[in-house]
Design a protein around this motif. Structure first.
Motif, PDB file in Angstrom:
ATOM      1  N   GLN A   1      13.832  31.402  23.276  1.00  0.00           N
ATOM      2  CA  GLN A   1      13.914  30.174  22.186  1.00  0.00           C
ATOM      3  C   GLN A   1      13.377  30.725  20.888  1.00  0.00           C
ATOM      4  O   GLN A   1      14.084  30.254  19.888  1.00  0.00           O
ATOM      5  CB  GLN A   1      13.015  29.100  22.676  1.00  0.00           C
ATOM      6  CG  GLN A   1      13.661  28.567  23.924  1.00  0.00           C
ATOM      7  CD  GLN A   1      14.814  27.705  23.684  1.00  0.00           C
ATOM      8  OE1 GLN A   1      14.917  26.993  22.675  1.00  0.00           O
ATOM      9  NE2 GLN A   1      15.707  27.690  24.774  1.00  0.00           N
TER      10      GLN A   1
ATOM     11  N   GLN B   1      14.182  20.361  19.652  1.00  0.00           N
ATOM     12  CA  GLN B   1      14.662  21.125  18.325  1.00  0.00           C
ATOM     13  C   GLN B   1      14.987  20.419  17.259  1.00  0.00           C
ATOM     14  O   GLN B   1      14.629  20.685  15.978  1.00  0.00           O
ATOM     15  CB  GLN B   1      15.420  22.364  18.600  1.00  0.00           C
ATOM     16  CG  GLN B   1      14.694  23.373  19.542  1.00  0.00           C
ATOM     17  CD  GLN B   1      15.639  24.444  19.887  1.00  0.00           C
ATOM     18  OE1 GLN B   1      16.799  24.492  19.733  1.00  0.00           O
ATOM     19  NE2 GLN B   1      14.980  25.343  20.429  1.00  0.00           N
TER      20      GLN B   1
ATOM     21  N   ASP C   1       8.999  21.536  28.468  1.00  0.00           N
ATOM     22  CA  ASP C   1      10.254  22.065  28.908  1.00  0.00           C
ATOM     23  C   ASP C   1       9.979  22.527  30.183  1.00  0.00           C
ATOM     24  O   ASP C   1       8.802  22.925  30.547  1.00  0.00           O
ATOM     25  CB  ASP C   1      10.592  23.078  27.671  1.00  0.00           C
ATOM     26  CG  ASP C   1      12.077  23.602  27.813  1.00  0.00           C
ATOM     27  OD1 ASP C   1      12.974  22.819  28.312  1.00  0.00           O
ATOM     28  OD2 ASP C   1      12.427  24.561  26.993  1.00  0.00           O
TER      29      ASP C   1
ATOM     30  N   TYR D   1       5.304  27.498  20.958  1.00  0.00           N
ATOM     31  CA  TYR D   1       5.668  27.700  22.289  1.00  0.00           C
ATOM     32  C   TYR D   1       4.369  28.086  23.052  1.00  0.00           C
ATOM     33  O   TYR D   1       3.907  29.166  22.719  1.00  0.00           O
ATOM     34  CB  TYR D   1       6.658  28.389  22.770  1.00  0.00           C
ATOM     35  CG  TYR D   1       8.085  27.993  22.301  1.00  0.00           C
ATOM     36  CD1 TYR D   1       8.822  27.408  23.306  1.00  0.00           C
ATOM     37  CD2 TYR D   1       8.606  28.058  20.913  1.00  0.00           C
ATOM     38  CE1 TYR D   1      10.195  26.842  23.073  1.00  0.00           C
ATOM     39  CE2 TYR D   1       9.723  27.444  20.910  1.00  0.00           C
ATOM     40  CZ  TYR D   1      10.609  26.846  21.598  1.00  0.00           C
ATOM     41  OH  TYR D   1      11.596  26.355  21.172  1.00  0.00           O
TER      42      TYR D   1
ATOM     43  N   GLN E   1      15.918  33.050  19.015  1.00  0.00           N
ATOM     44  CA  GLN E   1      17.350  31.978  18.604  1.00  0.00           C
ATOM     45  C   GLN E   1      16.830  31.494  17.453  1.00  0.00           C
ATOM     46  O   GLN E   1      17.517  31.273  16.359  1.00  0.00           O
ATOM     47  CB  GLN E   1      17.568  30.974  19.694  1.00  0.00           C
ATOM     48  CG  GLN E   1      18.579  31.731  20.799  1.00  0.00           C
ATOM     49  CD  GLN E   1      18.556  30.614  21.763  1.00  0.00           C
ATOM     50  OE1 GLN E   1      18.825  29.683  21.515  1.00  0.00           O
ATOM     51  NE2 GLN E   1      18.880  31.095  22.958  1.00  0.00           N
TER      52      GLN E   1
ATOM     53  N   SER F   1      17.282  22.053  24.934  1.00  0.00           N
ATOM     54  CA  SER F   1      16.179  22.123  24.002  1.00  0.00           C
ATOM     55  C   SER F   1      16.620  21.394  22.926  1.00  0.00           C
ATOM     56  O   SER F   1      15.443  21.218  21.899  1.00  0.00           O
ATOM     57  CB  SER F   1      15.891  23.647  23.713  1.00  0.00           C
ATOM     58  OG  SER F   1      17.197  24.353  23.257  1.00  0.00           O
TER      59      SER F   1
END
Length: 162
Positions: free
Chosen positions: A31, A8, A96, A70, A34, A4
């Protein structure tokens, strides 16, 4: 962390929101958790959400400071999403877990095949695919099926085909 970082790091450095297309709600939540632990504004839109929540999140992507959004691939077909996407300042469009198609077949999530429609709305957006995983799985997949590669992703794709 992990793959990622391909989207990112540039997503953080560039102005606008990074749209991440991913098939798994659990992955989205992981994700986002985090990123939020690092005080980075991230949201997701997935099945089971109330329309007013989707509307609020999309407004925040257009008018607010959301850095990562997302979405499930099926969201691409939503008229509401497409309308708001056209108004967003999109820094990147990341795909992704694209290798899932090569492993499980096109019936897994047919909406992945329609990601190119988003490029029609904002053709200048870079698309740094999760190239390493995809290329190992199926070398010709991205070049043939998803005509979205950015210059950087294309270079990486060509280097890894050697």
């Amino acid at each position: 962390g992990g793959k990622s970082v391909i989207y990112q790091v540039p997503g953080l450095a560039l102005d606008g929101v990074c749209i991440v297309v991913t098939p798994l709600i659990a992955l989205m939540k992981d994700q986002i958790d985090q990123l939020r632990r690092r005080r980075i504004l991230a949201e997701s839109i997935h099945s089971g959400m109330q329309p007013r929540d989707i509307d609020r999140i999309l407004d925040n992507c257009v008018y607010g400071d959301v850095k990562f959004l997302y979405i499930a691939p099926e969201r691409i077909d939503s008229e509401l999403f497409r309308t708001r996407f056209a108004k967003m300042r999109v820094s990147l469009l990341a795909v992704d877990e694209a290798h899932c198609i090569s492993q499980w077949g096109y019936d897994f999530r047919p909406s992945y095949l329609r990601i190119a429609r988003l490029r029609e709305l904002q053709p200048e957006i870079p698309v740094p695919f999760e190239v390493f995983t995809v290329i190992v799985a199926v070398p010709d997949f991205l070049a043939v099926t998803l005509p979205l590669l950015s210059t950087v992703a294309t270079l990486v794709f060509e280097l890894l085909q050697v």
